[in-house]
Design a protein around this motif. Sequence first.
Motif, PDB file in Angstrom:
ATOM      1  N   VAL A   1      -3.823  -5.207  -0.605  1.00  0.00           N
ATOM      2  CA  VAL A   1      -3.783  -5.058  -1.066  1.00  0.00           C
ATOM      3  C   VAL A   1      -2.117  -4.218  -1.753  1.00  0.00           C
ATOM      4  CG1 VAL A   1      -3.897  -4.874  -4.094  1.00  0.00           C
ATOM      5  CG2 VAL A   1      -5.488  -6.111  -2.453  1.00  0.00           C
ATOM      6  N   ARG A   2      -2.822  -3.078  -1.000  1.00  0.00           N
ATOM      7  CA  ARG A   2      -1.685  -1.692  -1.689  1.00  0.00           C
ATOM      8  C   ARG A   2      -0.123  -2.578  -0.597  1.00  0.00           C
ATOM      9  NH1 ARG A   2      -1.581   4.121   0.072  1.00  0.00           N
ATOM     10  NH2 ARG A   2      -0.334   4.722  -0.893  1.00  0.00           N
ATOM     11  N   ARG A   3      -0.636  -2.954   0.353  1.00  0.00           N
ATOM     12  CA  ARG A   3       1.051  -3.533   1.254  1.00  0.00           C
ATOM     13  C   ARG A   3       1.623  -4.686   0.889  1.00  0.00           C
ATOM     14  NH1 ARG A   3      -2.521  -2.420   5.660  1.00  0.00           N
ATOM     15  NH2 ARG A   3      -2.988  -4.458   5.546  1.00  0.00           N
ATOM     16  N   GLU A   4       1.117  -5.469   0.450  1.00  0.00           N
ATOM     17  CA  GLU A   4       1.550  -6.828  -0.035  1.00  0.00           C
ATOM     18  C   GLU A   4       1.835  -6.921  -1.466  1.00  0.00           C
ATOM     19  OE1 GLU A   4      -0.131 -10.235   1.758  1.00  0.00           O
ATOM     20  OE2 GLU A   4      -0.628  -9.656   3.734  1.00  0.00           O
ATOM     21  N   TYR A   5       1.308  -6.355  -2.497  1.00  0.00           N
ATOM     22  CA  TYR A   5       1.426  -6.358  -3.629  1.00  0.00           C
ATOM     23  C   TYR A   5       1.595  -5.231  -4.247  1.00  0.00           C
ATOM     24  CZ  TYR A   5       0.506  -8.624  -8.341  1.00  0.00           C
ATOM     25  OH  TYR A   5       1.025  -8.986  -9.605  1.00  0.00           O
ATOM     26  N   LEU A   6       1.174  -4.692  -4.412  1.00  0.00           N
ATOM     27  CA  LEU A   6       1.006  -3.129  -4.885  1.00  0.00           C
ATOM     28  C   LEU A   6       2.275  -2.247  -4.647  1.00  0.00           C
ATOM     29  CD1 LEU A   6      -2.760  -1.542  -6.047  1.00  0.00           C
ATOM     30  CD2 LEU A   6      -1.132  -3.356  -7.388  1.00  0.00           C
ATOM     31  N   ASP A   7       2.338  -2.371  -3.873  1.00  0.00           N
ATOM     32  CA  ASP A   7       4.101  -1.647  -2.717  1.00  0.00           C
ATOM     33  C   ASP A   7       5.371  -2.275  -3.721  1.00  0.00           C
ATOM     34  OD1 ASP A   7       2.781   0.581  -1.732  1.00  0.00           O
ATOM     35  OD2 ASP A   7       2.691   0.172  -0.039  1.00  0.00           O
ATOM     36  N   HIS A   8       5.002  -3.339  -3.859  1.00  0.00           N
ATOM     37  CA  HIS A   8       6.224  -3.891  -4.506  1.00  0.00           C
ATOM     38  C   HIS A   8       6.446  -4.397  -6.350  1.00  0.00           C
ATOM     39  CE1 HIS A   8       6.756  -4.833  -0.622  1.00  0.00           C
ATOM     40  NE2 HIS A   8       5.919  -4.776  -0.298  1.00  0.00           N
ATOM     41  N   VAL A   9       5.452  -4.159  -7.306  1.00  0.00           N
ATOM     42  CA  VAL A   9       5.246  -4.167  -8.079  1.00  0.00           C
ATOM     43  C   VAL A   9       5.282  -2.547  -9.348  1.00  0.00           C
ATOM     44  CG1 VAL A   9       4.533  -6.823  -8.129  1.00  0.00           C
ATOM     45  CG2 VAL A   9       2.938  -4.734  -8.766  1.00  0.00           C
ATOM     46  N   LEU A  10       5.300  -3.129 -10.742  1.00  0.00           N
ATOM     47  CA  LEU A  10       5.627  -1.870 -11.422  1.00  0.00           C
ATOM     48  C   LEU A  10       4.562  -1.892 -11.842  1.00  0.00           C
ATOM     49  CD1 LEU A  10       9.234  -0.627 -12.338  1.00  0.00           C
ATOM     50  CD2 LEU A  10       7.448   0.552 -10.475  1.00  0.00           C
ATOM     51  N   PHE A  11       3.483  -1.633 -12.675  1.00  0.00           N
ATOM     52  CA  PHE A  11       2.545  -2.021 -14.244  1.00  0.00           C
ATOM     53  C   PHE A  11       2.776  -0.104 -14.874  1.00  0.00           C
ATOM     54  CE2 PHE A  11      -0.028   0.430  -9.937  1.00  0.00           C
ATOM     55  CZ  PHE A  11       0.216   0.985 -10.477  1.00  0.00           C
TER      56      PHE A  11
END
Length: 81
Positions: free
Chosen positions: A7-17
């Motif tokens: 989740v961190r590598r594929e998603y959270l590292d690429h989006v802002l919240f």
Amino acid sequence: ERLIGTVRREYLDHVLFWNASDLERKLNAFKGYYNGYRVHAALDGKTPKQVGGEMQLTVAPLNQFAWLSHCRGLFHTPVAA
């Protein structure tokens, strides 16, 4: 730990919240993509929803397909057109 890393590598590292509710909304979108459209090597190239019998995906012919966008355009999967 493996799921959290994915989740961190594929998603959270690429989006802002912006806040907790925005993060929750985005994680729910990723959960839908992860379980419904992202194939897993450990499941012989199937999605968790396919293995559970909840969803049936059709094979897209190479000459007739379209791209389905997930997670606000971060991921794309081919679908039969």
